[in-house]
Design a protein around this motif. Structure first.
Motif, PDB file in Angstrom:
ATOM      1  N   GLU A   1       0.826  -1.205   0.000  1.00 20.55           N
ATOM      2  CA  GLU A   1       0.000   0.000   0.000  1.00 20.55           C
ATOM      3  C   GLU A   1       0.861   1.257   0.000  1.00 20.55           C
ATOM      4  OE1 GLU A   1      -2.486  -0.597   3.424  1.00 20.55           O
ATOM      5  OE2 GLU A   1      -3.825  -1.976   2.359  1.00 20.55           O
ATOM      6  N   LYS A   2       1.950   1.252   0.768  1.00 22.67           N
ATOM      7  CA  LYS A   2       2.860   2.398   0.789  1.00 22.67           C
ATOM      8  C   LYS A   2       3.508   2.607  -0.571  1.00 22.67           C
ATOM      9  CE  LYS A   2       4.117   2.251   5.680  1.00 22.67           C
ATOM     10  NZ  LYS A   2       5.184   1.943   6.644  1.00 22.67           N
ATOM     11  N   LYS A   3       3.914   1.503  -1.208  1.00 25.09           N
ATOM     12  CA  LYS A   3       4.545   1.596  -2.526  1.00 25.09           C
ATOM     13  C   LYS A   3       3.549   2.128  -3.551  1.00 25.09           C
ATOM     14  CE  LYS A   3       7.126  -1.033  -5.998  1.00 25.09           C
ATOM     15  NZ  LYS A   3       6.772  -0.077  -6.995  1.00 25.09           N
ATOM     16  N   ALA A   4       2.313   1.643  -3.503  1.00 20.85           N
ATOM     17  CA  ALA A   4       1.299   2.113  -4.439  1.00 20.85           C
ATOM     18  C   ALA A   4       1.022   3.602  -4.235  1.00 20.85           C
ATOM     19  CB  ALA A   4       0.013   1.304  -4.277  1.00 20.85           C
ATOM     20  N   ALA A   5       0.960   4.033  -2.991  1.00 17.36           N
ATOM     21  CA  ALA A   5       0.732   5.453  -2.700  1.00 17.36           C
ATOM     22  C   ALA A   5       1.903   6.298  -3.187  1.00 17.36           C
ATOM     23  CB  ALA A   5       0.502   5.659  -1.206  1.00 17.36           C
ATOM     24  N   ALA A   6       3.124   5.812  -2.995  1.00 18.50           N
ATOM     25  CA  ALA A   6       4.303   6.550  -3.450  1.00 18.50           C
ATOM     26  C   ALA A   6       4.341   6.626  -4.972  1.00 18.50           C
ATOM     27  CB  ALA A   6       5.568   5.891  -2.912  1.00 18.50           C
ATOM     28  N   ASP A   7       3.992   5.527  -5.635  1.00 19.61           N
ATOM     29  CA  ASP A   7       3.946   5.522  -7.102  1.00 19.61           C
ATOM     30  C   ASP A   7       2.900   6.496  -7.616  1.00 19.61           C
ATOM     31  OD1 ASP A   7       5.914   3.597  -7.070  1.00 19.61           O
ATOM     32  OD2 ASP A   7       4.558   1.924  -7.554  1.00 19.61           O
ATOM     33  N   ARG A   8       1.742   6.520  -6.980  1.00 14.71           N
ATOM     34  CA  ARG A   8       0.668   7.437  -7.378  1.00 14.71           C
ATOM     35  C   ARG A   8       1.111   8.880  -7.184  1.00 14.71           C
ATOM     36  NH1 ARG A   8      -3.889  10.150  -5.461  1.00 14.71           N
ATOM     37  NH2 ARG A   8      -5.716   9.937  -6.786  1.00 14.71           N
ATOM     38  N   GLN A   9       1.748   9.158  -6.045  1.00 20.69           N
ATOM     39  CA  GLN A   9       2.221  10.527  -5.786  1.00 20.69           C
ATOM     40  C   GLN A   9       3.294  10.938  -6.783  1.00 20.69           C
ATOM     41  OE1 GLN A   9       0.765  12.685  -3.560  1.00 20.69           O
ATOM     42  NE2 GLN A   9       2.033  14.151  -4.688  1.00 20.69           N
ATOM     43  N   ALA A  10       4.144  10.003  -7.175  1.00 24.71           N
ATOM     44  CA  ALA A  10       5.177  10.298  -8.168  1.00 24.71           C
ATOM     45  C   ALA A  10       4.537  10.672  -9.505  1.00 24.71           C
ATOM     46  CB  ALA A  10       6.104   9.106  -8.340  1.00 24.71           C
ATOM     47  N   LYS A  11       3.463   9.990  -9.871  1.00 25.47           N
ATOM     48  CA  LYS A  11       2.757  10.322 -11.107  1.00 25.47           C
ATOM     49  C   LYS A  11       2.135  11.718 -11.020  1.00 25.47           C
ATOM     50  CE  LYS A  11       1.478   5.573 -12.308  1.00 25.47           C
ATOM     51  NZ  LYS A  11       0.352   4.641 -12.464  1.00 25.47           N
ATOM     52  N   ILE A  12       1.594  12.049  -9.851  1.00 27.06           N
ATOM     53  CA  ILE A  12       0.997  13.379  -9.662  1.00 27.06           C
ATOM     54  C   ILE A  12       2.086  14.442  -9.730  1.00 27.06           C
ATOM     55  CG2 ILE A  12      -0.180  14.891  -8.012  1.00 27.06           C
ATOM     56  CD1 ILE A  12      -1.686  12.348  -7.042  1.00 27.06           C
ATOM     57  N   ASP A  13       3.208  14.190  -9.078  1.00 27.14           N
ATOM     58  CA  ASP A  13       4.313  15.143  -9.075  1.00 27.14           C
ATOM     59  C   ASP A  13       4.894  15.351 -10.472  1.00 27.14           C
ATOM     60  OD1 ASP A  13       3.981  15.441  -6.356  1.00 27.14           O
ATOM     61  OD2 ASP A  13       5.638  14.086  -5.827  1.00 27.14           O
ATOM     62  N   ALA A  14       4.729  14.369 -11.349  1.00 22.96           N
ATOM     63  CA  ALA A  14       5.271  14.462 -12.704  1.00 22.96           C
ATOM     64  C   ALA A  14       4.390  15.284 -13.642  1.00 22.96           C
ATOM     65  CB  ALA A  14       5.468  13.057 -13.273  1.00 22.96           C
ATOM     66  N   ILE A  15       3.207  15.676 -13.203  1.00 18.47           N
ATOM     67  CA  ILE A  15       2.332  16.482 -14.055  1.00 18.47           C
ATOM     68  C   ILE A  15       2.945  17.871 -14.192  1.00 18.47           C
ATOM     69  CG2 ILE A  15       0.043  17.536 -14.297  1.00 18.47           C
ATOM     70  CD1 ILE A  15      -1.094  15.107 -12.814  1.00 18.47           C
TER      71      ILE A  15
END
Length: 180
Positions: free
Chosen positions: A59-73
């Motif tokens: 769950e932590k990894k999925a949240a970090a991956d999602r945040q990385a995608k948001i930060d890449a916008i």
């Protein structure tokens, strides 16, 4: 409820078992099932803790991956900072008016026209902000439609199509329920 024949995953899901440090607990087992629950936990505690730790890490990894995608916008942070600066100025100005202060806040470096220019410069970031705002709507259908669009934008789908689909879903709901 018979727990003996359940796998660790089935047991955790069925009993809503959680980890608190090196202890295991639940809030959803009836008193009549408590002895069976305790016996299963006692027999399988290391496996349960291991499963719960793996689940938390995933769950932590999925949240970090999602945040990385948001930060890449591209442009999202700039657009959010500009909106925040304008909002803070408006709130400070309103407080000054309400309190009859003689000193007004200094104007922000960004203007509404500047924010509009940023939206045109960074259309995906603007679409993200619109979908995010729609996902916070009080109406569950509207919120659901825009949450889907938000996830699509985060995952790199066409932002125009994602917003168009959300708008169409919301409009279809409104058309269907116009006389409710």
């Amino acid at each position: 409820m018979k727990y003996e024949k359940m796998s660790i995953e089935e047991f955790v899901q069925a009993t809503h078992t959680f980890r608190l440090g090196d202890k295991v607990g639940t809030t959803s087992v009836r008193k009549s099932d408590a002895p069976a629950y305790a016996a299963y936990v006692k027999a399988h505690k290391p496996e349960i803790l291991s499963f719960l730790l793996e689940k938390e890490e995933a769950e932590k990894k999925a949240a970090a991956d999602r945040q990385a995608k948001i930060d890449a916008i591209e442009g999202l942070k700039e657009l959010e900072a500009a909106n925040e600066a304008l909002l803070n100025y408006r709130e400070a100005f309103n407080r000054a008016i309400e309190n009859d202060d003689a000193i007004f806040p200094s104007k922000p470096s960004v203007t509404p026209e500047g924010i509009e220019a940023m939206r045109k410069k960074y259309p995906r970031a603007a679409a993200y902000r619109k979908a995010e705002a729609g996902s916070l709507a009080a109406n569950y259908v509207q919120a659901s439609a825009y949450k889907k669009a938000l996830e699509r934008i985060i995952n790199g789908d066409d932002y125009e199509k994602a917003l168009a689909d959300a708008d169409a879903e919301w409009k279809a709901y409104l058309d269907e329920h116009i006389w409710d």
